[in-house]
Write an enzyme that holds these catalytic residues in place. Structure first.
Site, PDB file in Angstrom:
ATOM      1  N   ASP A   1      -5.849  -4.427  -1.792  1.00  0.00           N
ATOM      2  CA  ASP A   1      -4.737  -4.027  -0.925  1.00  0.00           C
ATOM      3  C   ASP A   1      -3.932  -5.244  -0.463  1.00  0.00           C
ATOM      4  O   ASP A   1      -4.492  -6.246  -0.013  1.00  0.00           O
ATOM      5  CB  ASP A   1      -5.307  -3.292   0.295  1.00  0.00           C
ATOM      6  CG  ASP A   1      -4.261  -2.544   1.093  1.00  0.00           C
ATOM      7  OD1 ASP A   1      -3.298  -3.194   1.551  1.00  0.00           O
ATOM      8  OD2 ASP A   1      -4.402  -1.324   1.268  1.00  0.00           O
TER       9      ASP A   1
ATOM     10  N   SER B   1       0.832  -1.194   0.000  1.00  0.00           N
ATOM     11  CA  SER B   1       0.000   0.000   0.000  1.00  0.00           C
ATOM     12  C   SER B   1       0.878   1.259   0.000  1.00  0.00           C
ATOM     13  O   SER B   1       1.714   1.422  -0.878  1.00  0.00           O
ATOM     14  CB  SER B   1      -0.951  -0.048   1.203  1.00  0.00           C
ATOM     15  OG  SER B   1      -1.978   0.909   1.090  1.00  0.00           O
TER      16      SER B   1
END
Length: 398
Positions: free
Chosen positions: A253, A98
């Protein structure tokens, strides 16, 4: 002497990693690649007696493991900025998830094209762009947030826009409220990185983690697979953005499966030290009571669980080496020393809404917190780099 039972435990601890990765052969699905990795000496993290230090400290080479956390990734920016300013550490591998993957990509590209100062300038440009992209947006702290003082002034808890967004994501998906699949991060990253440079590099290696939605497996993008889509996939929060499709596969993610994963740093790099830059707090001072805070804490616990599993595997082998007198050379392992830069209490005091606050003043405050934390780590722990671990993984695990 390493008895067969000990060998089985060692194999379980460090060959279980590929079970979490896409493909039959591990991280990239290549059976031949797995065979080559198994022929290598498998790294562990024993704590042998440190040799005496003589003279001035030499330059050290480390690997970096960078966590994600939205705007809180500016803390990592500060850590990296201070390490680059110090100038005594070289970086071989970077594993990021991320915001950690985005920071890692800019760090790697900056080092490859402009050295330490080039990397510092590029990271500054990244976060300045982040602030500018949201400066005219609706997600801003209100006067009520500022009046609360302390960490509360950096939250968006009293923002009607944030309250509306919080309600909307409970009732609608990004496929409904964002049918075009727009992602402002693409514009932020546009023109900052020449991915061909990252793909060809063997001196600084980048590993980007994303979660395959359909398979429930981790994919680590590296080498020829690195792209802006890989970074967007690694930072794809599923309640805000549509899954990022790469080669016909949807990704969310990477924190769900590795925040960040240490596996590629152990098996694809040779540096003996891994420095984890933690952004997601392991502990919170109070039990969350607001619905959004409860959901965020659940995510934090889940995101940290993957990292703790890998640390626990390292700790298991540490105990086997220490308690059973296992010779690392006989067992086919090499020492890997663990280090961690941890956020101070100021980070734990920030609410979930602050992860969407990209105000420049807030980002630079987080940067300065990261610089201070890195400076403290350099003062206390630099002498242990290349010699022993400065972070005891066991204290983070019950």
């Amino acid at each position: 002497m390493l008895v067969p039972a000990d060998r089985r435990i060692l194999c379980f601890a460090f060959n279980a990693g590929p079970l979490f990765f896409e493909g039959q052969g591990g991280m990239d699905g290549s059976v031949g690649d797995v065979a080559k990795r198994r022929r290598r000496a498998t790294p562990v993290s024993p704590t042998p007696a440190a040799p005496p230090v003589t003279g001035a400290p030499a330059r050290r080479t480390i690997n970096l493991a960078l966590q994600g956390g939205g705007s809180h990734g500016a803390f990592t920016w500060g850590v990296l900025d201070r390490l680059l300013e110090d100038g005594r550490l070289d970086v071989e591998g970077i594993s990021g998830t991320s915001a950690g993957a985005v920071n890692g990509a800019l760090l790697a590209y900056g080092l490859l094209t402009g050295g330490a100062e080039g990397a510092r300038a590029l990271l500054h440009r990244l976060w300045r762009r982040m602030a500018k992209s949201s400066a005219t947006g609706p997600l801003q702290p209100t006067w009520l947030d500022w009046m609360t003082g302390g960490a509360g002034r950096r939250n968006l808890d009293h923002s009607p826009v944030y309250a509306g967004l919080d309600m909307m994501v409970r009732m609608m998906s990004p496929y409904q409220f964002n049918p075009l699949g727009l992602n402002p991060m693409r514009d932020v990253l546009d023109g900052l990185i020449d991915f061909d440079v990252l793909r060809r590099s063997d001196s600084v290696r980048l590993f980007v983690s994303a979660t395959n939605v359909n398979r429930g497996q981790l994919r680590v993008f590296k080498g020829a697979d690195l792209s802006i889509e890989a970074l967007l996939a690694s930072a794809c929060v599923p309640i805000l953005f549509q899954a990022v499709e790469i080669e016909g596969e949807p990704y969310w993610d990477g924190g769900y499966m590795g925040n960040p994963t240490l596996y590629p740093l152990l098996h694809d790099c040779t540096a003996t030290d891994i420095l984890v830059v933690q952004v997601t707090p392991l502990q919170r001072p109070a039990v969350p009571t607001a619905p959004s805070a409860i959901v965020d804490r659940m995510s934090e616990i889940g995101f940290n669980a993957t990292l703790l599993r890998e640390l626990k595997s390292l700790e298991l082998v540490n105990r086997l080496c220490a308690d059973h007198g296992i010779d690392p050379a006989e067992a086919g392992v090499r020492p890997v020393y663990l280090h961690m830069v941890e956020p101070g209490p100021g980070m734990a005091d920030l609410g979930v809404s602050s992860k969407l606050n990209a105000d420049w003043g807030f980002l630079t405050e987080l940067r300065d917190m990261g610089r201070a934390a890195a400076g403290d780590w350099l003062t206390r722990c630099y002498g242990q780099v290349g010699r022993e671990s400065s972070f005891a993984a066991g204290r983070a695990i019950i």
